[in-house]
Design an enzyme around this catalytic site. Structure first.
Site, PDB file in Angstrom:
ATOM      1  N   GLY A  13      -2.924   5.137   5.555  1.00 29.27           N
ATOM      2  CA  GLY A  13      -2.427   5.612   4.263  1.00 29.27           C
ATOM      3  C   GLY A  13      -1.445   4.698   3.554  1.00 29.27           C
ATOM      4  O   GLY A  13      -0.635   5.160   2.744  1.00 29.27           O
ATOM      5  N   ASN A  15      -2.088   2.549   1.186  1.00 30.32           N
ATOM      6  CA  ASN A  15      -2.336   2.583  -0.264  1.00 30.32           C
ATOM      7  C   ASN A  15      -1.841   3.887  -0.866  1.00 30.32           C
ATOM      8  O   ASN A  15      -1.313   3.899  -1.985  1.00 30.32           O
ATOM      9  CB  ASN A  15      -3.819   2.381  -0.562  1.00 30.32           C
ATOM     10  N   HIS A 114     -11.433  -1.705  -2.618  1.00 25.52           N
ATOM     11  CA  HIS A 114     -12.201  -2.366  -1.559  1.00 25.52           C
ATOM     12  C   HIS A 114     -11.588  -3.743  -1.265  1.00 25.52           C
ATOM     13  O   HIS A 114     -11.269  -4.483  -2.198  1.00 25.52           O
ATOM     14  CB  HIS A 114     -13.667  -2.520  -1.986  1.00 25.52           C
TER      15      HIS A 114
HETATM   16  C1  GRF Z   1      -7.628  -0.791   2.732  1.00 20.76           C
HETATM   17  O1  GRF Z   1      -7.772  -2.132   3.122  1.00 20.76           O
HETATM   18  C2  GRF Z   1      -8.610  -0.437   1.643  1.00 20.76           C
HETATM   19  O2  GRF Z   1      -8.887  -1.486   0.782  1.00 20.76           O
HETATM   20  C3  GRF Z   1      -9.836  -0.072   2.421  1.00 20.76           C
HETATM   21  O3  GRF Z   1      -9.350   0.615   3.552  1.00 20.76           O
HETATM   22  C4  GRF Z   1      -8.018   0.176   3.844  1.00 20.76           C
HETATM   23  C5  GRF Z   1      -7.166   1.405   3.866  1.00 20.76           C
HETATM   24  O4  GRF Z   1      -5.851   1.146   4.278  1.00 20.76           O
HETATM   25  N1  GRF Z   1     -10.763   0.690   1.611  1.00 20.76           N
HETATM   26  P1  GRF Z   1      -4.708   2.227   4.100  1.00 20.76           P
HETATM   27  O5  GRF Z   1      -5.154   3.486   4.861  1.00 20.76           O
HETATM   28  O6  GRF Z   1      -4.519   2.495   2.646  1.00 20.76           O
HETATM   29  O7  GRF Z   1      -3.496   1.622   4.748  1.00 20.76           O
END
Ligand code: GRF
Length: 221
Positions: A13, A15, A114
């Protein structure tokens, strides 16, 4: 204008945290109405709780795709949402799911980040495959989701260079920092100006719209 979003995640999580922190700092005019995870114990749950955001855990174990998606949709429909924001949600969304979140022009109000410069390196190993391939310039993509995996109109991309002494860990860490800047920025642009992207002249939907004749596709919520 402020946008109401639900964030779907499966893992740590980071992001989600970047989005919640941008909101807390007044850099993003949005409200996270719900954080939904499909993996019990996912780090995203703890992060959501730290920021006082409602959470839902909808495990997919033992359910087929349709059964799981129906449960997810039921949770999402409890809220008045402008966009579904995918942040490391490791489930492919069916067209049946997406049909619930169509905008007036036929695009889906579902956004994904992505870890590659799409259309290069779709799939779950974006950073690893780019690194293994030996790219000199790598990047991340934020896009509207469509029926294909890691596909759909590109909202934004940001690049970073691979250093000669990069390891996969340092390479991924640099990419992730860029994700954390880009995702909140893109969402803020949407809150301010609606969804904008360049035409894709090879795309049938965009082709149909080309005939309507503007240089840039702009959709307001
Ligand atoms: C990120 O690298 C995103 O681009 C991909 O999955 C990962 C998720 O990471 N779709 P987080 O859970 O947000 O740390």
């Amino acid at each position: 204008m402020s946008i109401n979003i639900a964030v779907l995640a499966s893992g740590r999580g980071s992001n989600l945290e970047a989005i919640l922190e941008a909101i807390a700092q007044g850099k993003l005019d949005a409200k996270v109405k719900l954080v939904l995870v499909n993996v019990p114990g996912a780090g995203a749950i703890e992060i959501a709780s730290k920021y006082g955001v409602a959470t839902a855990v909808v495990p997919n174990a033992g359910l087929n795709r349709k059964e799981h998606e129906e449960k997810v949709i039921a949770e999402l429909k409890k809220h008045d949402l402008d966009f579904i924001v995918l942040a490391g949600y490791m489930r492919v969304l069916s067209s049946g799911f997406l049909a619930n979140f169509k905008d007036e022009r036929g695009f889906f109000k579902v956004i994904n980040i992505h870890p590659s410069l799409l259309p290069a390196f779709p799939g779950i190993r974006g950073y690893e495959e780019a690194f293994e391939y030996g790219v000199k310039v790598a990047g991340v993509t934020v896009h509207l989701v469509d029926e294909k995996v890691d596909h759909g109109p590109i909202l934004a991309q940001a690049t970073f260079n691979r250093a000669e002494d990069d390891t996969i860990e340092s390479f991924k860490a640099r990419g992730l920092r860029i994700e954390h800047e880009l995702y909140p920025q893109v969402l803020q642009n949407i809150a301010k100006d609606g969804v904008t992207f360049f035409k894709r002249i090879k795309d049938e939907t965009a082709e149909a719209q080309l005939n309507q004749g503007t240089d840039r596709e702009t959709a307001r919520r």
